[in-house]
Design a protein around this motif. Structure first.
Motif, PDB file in Angstrom:
ATOM      1  N   ILE A 108       9.340 -11.315 -18.521  1.00  0.00           N
ATOM      2  CA  ILE A 108      10.778 -11.396 -18.726  1.00  0.00           C
ATOM      3  C   ILE A 108      11.315 -12.556 -17.889  1.00  0.00           C
ATOM      4  N   PRO A 109      12.143 -13.435 -18.447  1.00  0.00           N
ATOM      5  CA  PRO A 109      12.699 -14.538 -17.647  1.00  0.00           C
ATOM      6  C   PRO A 109      13.491 -14.018 -16.442  1.00  0.00           C
ATOM      7  N   GLY A 110      13.475 -14.814 -15.375  1.00  0.00           N
ATOM      8  CA  GLY A 110      14.116 -14.401 -14.126  1.00  0.00           C
ATOM      9  C   GLY A 110      15.570 -14.018 -14.277  1.00  0.00           C
ATOM     10  N   LEU A 111      16.327 -14.727 -15.125  1.00  0.00           N
ATOM     11  CA  LEU A 111      17.754 -14.434 -15.290  1.00  0.00           C
ATOM     12  C   LEU A 111      18.004 -13.054 -15.886  1.00  0.00           C
ATOM     13  N   LEU A 112      16.986 -12.469 -16.528  1.00  0.00           N
ATOM     14  CA  LEU A 112      17.150 -11.177 -17.193  1.00  0.00           C
ATOM     15  C   LEU A 112      16.488 -10.027 -16.432  1.00  0.00           C
ATOM     16  N   GLN A 113      15.816 -10.317 -15.329  1.00  0.00           N
ATOM     17  CA  GLN A 113      15.021  -9.294 -14.667  1.00  0.00           C
ATOM     18  C   GLN A 113      15.855  -8.273 -13.901  1.00  0.00           C
ATOM     19  N   THR A 114      15.438  -7.008 -13.972  1.00  0.00           N
ATOM     20  CA  THR A 114      16.014  -5.963 -13.129  1.00  0.00           C
ATOM     21  C   THR A 114      15.394  -6.074 -11.740  1.00  0.00           C
ATOM     22  N   PRO A 115      16.015  -5.483 -10.718  1.00  0.00           N
ATOM     23  CA  PRO A 115      15.425  -5.536  -9.376  1.00  0.00           C
ATOM     24  C   PRO A 115      14.012  -4.945  -9.324  1.00  0.00           C
ATOM     25  N   ALA A 116      13.789  -3.831 -10.031  1.00  0.00           N
ATOM     26  CA  ALA A 116      12.471  -3.185  -9.981  1.00  0.00           C
ATOM     27  C   ALA A 116      11.406  -4.058 -10.636  1.00  0.00           C
ATOM     28  N   TYR A 117      11.745  -4.681 -11.756  1.00  0.00           N
ATOM     29  CA  TYR A 117      10.794  -5.566 -12.438  1.00  0.00           C
ATOM     30  C   TYR A 117      10.528  -6.795 -11.574  1.00  0.00           C
ATOM     31  N   ALA A 118      11.586  -7.383 -11.016  1.00  0.00           N
ATOM     32  CA  ALA A 118      11.426  -8.555 -10.147  1.00  0.00           C
ATOM     33  C   ALA A 118      10.535  -8.225  -8.956  1.00  0.00           C
ATOM     34  N   ARG A 119      10.691  -7.032  -8.418  1.00  0.00           N
ATOM     35  CA  ARG A 119       9.873  -6.631  -7.274  1.00  0.00           C
ATOM     36  C   ARG A 119       8.399  -6.509  -7.677  1.00  0.00           C
ATOM     37  N   ALA A 120       8.150  -5.920  -8.842  1.00  0.00           N
ATOM     38  CA  ALA A 120       6.765  -5.775  -9.306  1.00  0.00           C
ATOM     39  C   ALA A 120       6.112  -7.140  -9.509  1.00  0.00           C
ATOM     40  N   VAL A 121       6.844  -8.084 -10.089  1.00  0.00           N
ATOM     41  CA  VAL A 121       6.323  -9.427 -10.296  1.00  0.00           C
ATOM     42  C   VAL A 121       6.060 -10.108  -8.954  1.00  0.00           C
ATOM     43  N   THR A 122       7.012  -9.984  -8.034  1.00  0.00           N
ATOM     44  CA  THR A 122       6.883 -10.625  -6.722  1.00  0.00           C
ATOM     45  C   THR A 122       5.682 -10.088  -5.955  1.00  0.00           C
ATOM     46  N   LEU A 123       5.485  -8.758  -5.990  1.00  0.00           N
ATOM     47  CA  LEU A 123       4.347  -8.164  -5.280  1.00  0.00           C
ATOM     48  C   LEU A 123       3.022  -8.582  -5.906  1.00  0.00           C
ATOM     49  N   ALA A 124       2.999  -8.713  -7.241  1.00  0.00           N
ATOM     50  CA  ALA A 124       1.770  -9.140  -7.904  1.00  0.00           C
ATOM     51  C   ALA A 124       1.395 -10.560  -7.501  1.00  0.00           C
ATOM     52  N   MET A 125       2.395 -11.415  -7.302  1.00  0.00           N
ATOM     53  CA  MET A 125       2.137 -12.808  -6.958  1.00  0.00           C
ATOM     54  C   MET A 125       1.977 -13.016  -5.455  1.00  0.00           C
ATOM     55  N   ASN A 126       2.475 -12.078  -4.662  1.00  0.00           N
ATOM     56  CA  ASN A 126       2.442 -12.223  -3.198  1.00  0.00           C
ATOM     57  C   ASN A 126       1.964 -10.910  -2.565  1.00  0.00           C
ATOM     58  N   PRO A 127       0.721 -10.488  -2.824  1.00  0.00           N
ATOM     59  CA  PRO A 127       0.273  -9.155  -2.387  1.00  0.00           C
ATOM     60  C   PRO A 127       0.207  -8.975  -0.878  1.00  0.00           C
ATOM     61  N   PHE A 128       0.154 -10.059  -0.121  1.00  0.00           N
ATOM     62  CA  PHE A 128       0.053  -9.947   1.335  1.00  0.00           C
ATOM     63  C   PHE A 128       1.341 -10.376   2.046  1.00  0.00           C
ATOM     64  N   ALA A 129       2.392 -10.595   1.278  1.00  0.00           N
ATOM     65  CA  ALA A 129       3.644 -11.067   1.871  1.00  0.00           C
ATOM     66  C   ALA A 129       4.329  -9.942   2.648  1.00  0.00           C
ATOM     67  N   PRO A 130       4.983 -10.272   3.771  1.00  0.00           N
ATOM     68  CA  PRO A 130       5.741  -9.247   4.508  1.00  0.00           C
ATOM     69  C   PRO A 130       6.931  -8.767   3.678  1.00  0.00           C
ATOM     70  N   GLU A 131       7.394  -7.585   3.988  1.00  0.00           N
ATOM     71  CA  GLU A 131       8.469  -6.959   3.211  1.00  0.00           C
ATOM     72  C   GLU A 131       9.721  -7.826   3.177  1.00  0.00           C
ATOM     73  N   GLU A 132      10.020  -8.492   4.279  1.00  0.00           N
ATOM     74  CA  GLU A 132      11.211  -9.341   4.340  1.00  0.00           C
ATOM     75  C   GLU A 132      11.148 -10.464   3.308  1.00  0.00           C
ATOM     76  N   THR A 133       9.965 -11.057   3.160  1.00  0.00           N
ATOM     77  CA  THR A 133       9.799 -12.141   2.189  1.00  0.00           C
ATOM     78  C   THR A 133       9.952 -11.622   0.770  1.00  0.00           C
ATOM     79  N   VAL A 134       9.368 -10.458   0.497  1.00  0.00           N
ATOM     80  CA  VAL A 134       9.498  -9.857  -0.836  1.00  0.00           C
ATOM     81  C   VAL A 134      10.966  -9.568  -1.135  1.00  0.00           C
ATOM     82  N   ASP A 135      11.657  -8.991  -0.171  1.00  0.00           N
ATOM     83  CA  ASP A 135      13.079  -8.664  -0.369  1.00  0.00           C
ATOM     84  C   ASP A 135      13.892  -9.922  -0.656  1.00  0.00           C
ATOM     85  N   GLU A 136      13.597 -11.022   0.052  1.00  0.00           N
ATOM     86  CA  GLU A 136      14.327 -12.274  -0.164  1.00  0.00           C
ATOM     87  C   GLU A 136      14.112 -12.815  -1.571  1.00  0.00           C
TER      88      GLU A 136
END
Length: 277
Positions: A108-136
């Motif tokens: 789904i394009p970024g402009l259309l993403q829900t917070p939960a979907y965006a979070r799932a995508v972010t975690l998949a791409m950054n599995p070792f990122a700290p929570e603060e970075t994911v939240d940002e």
């Protein structure tokens, strides 16, 4: 920087721009002519509706003789970890666009993403990122999505490959919510969405995402994205080829009505799956 404080900073930018402009004796139209944007854009900068590009901020400093303050403010506000380095310029441009056309082959394009979907995508791409970075990064996606709610929102047209409806990003519940969100925006006519079905076979843009952006006061641009890289294209001949490719995608895609029915059906399938798990 949190969303609220970032918006407050842009409001300060706008208020300071208005003050310095008036002190220098320029109208919005006059300043716009000096920095190669419309007077309406200057007004929207001052109201923090739109954000200026860095080169515009630099020209404002030169015209108003403000010793680089607007360039420094602009750099500070765009220098954050919400976006990958290669996407920052495209993110700036989308706030100025009058029309955005996107093709999404997998997500789904970024402009259309829900917070939960965006979070799932972010975690998949950054599995070792700290929570603060994911939240940002998630906050950045959500903030970008507000563009489609602005009074000055661009015309937005998205073509989604059927893959986008089938890949269970974040699980069934997340997908059901996300697809319902896309369907809601389409029903409200806030966006126009088409689906490129599997039956279409090969298609013109098989190497990644494609985005076309049009502007009132500047030539159109194309942005393409692949693995850990993005290209902002402004050569007129290349942009024209990208626009032709998008036209071919439109021709092969389902109608908006059939696309909405397919999106809604996929959302219901994921919803039923979520309710049984």
């Amino acid at each position: 920087m949190a969303n609220g404080s970032r918006q407050a900073a842009w409001e300060f930018f706008g208020a300071e721009l208005k003050r310095r402009r008036e002190e220098s004796g320029f109208t919005q139209v006059e300043l716009g002519a000096r920095v190669f944007v419309s007077g309406g854009y200057i007004g929207q900068f001052e109201q923090a509706i739109r954000k200026p590009q860095l080169d515009v901020a630099r020209r404002i400093d030169e015209t108003l003789r403000t010793d680089g303050i607007f360039e420094r403010l602009c750099r500070k506000l765009i220098d954050d970890r919400r976006y990958a380095d290669y996407f920052v310029k495209a993110a700036e441009l989308e706030t100025l666009a009058t029309k955005i056309c996107e093709f999404a082959p997998a997500l789904i394009p970024g402009l259309l993403q829900t917070p939960a979907y965006a979070r799932a995508v972010t975690l998949a791409m950054n599995p070792f990122a700290p929570e603060e970075t994911v939240d940002e990064k998630v906050a950045g996606r959500v903030e970008r999505g507000r563009l489609l709610k602005d009074a000055t929102r661009p015309v937005y047209w998205a073509i989604l490959h059927e893959n986008v409806l089938r890949i269970p990003v974040g699980g069934p519940a997340v997908m059901a919510e996300q697809l319902e969100r896309v369907a809601e925006l389409a029903r409200d006519r806030s966006v126009l969405v088409q689906v490129l079905p599997y039956a279409a076979g090969a298609y013109p843009v098989m190497t990644g995402d494609l985005r076309l952006m049009e502007f009132d006061d500047a030539p159109a641009t194309a942005y393409t994205e692949a693995v850990y890289s993005g290209n902002l294209l402004d050569d007129p001949a290349v942009v024209q080829r990208a626009q032709s490719a998008y036209d071919l995608l439109r021709a092969d895609a389902l109608s908006p009505e059939l696309s909405l029915a397919l999106i809604q059906s996929a959302a219901e399938d994921f919803g039923r799956c979520a309710s049984t798990t």
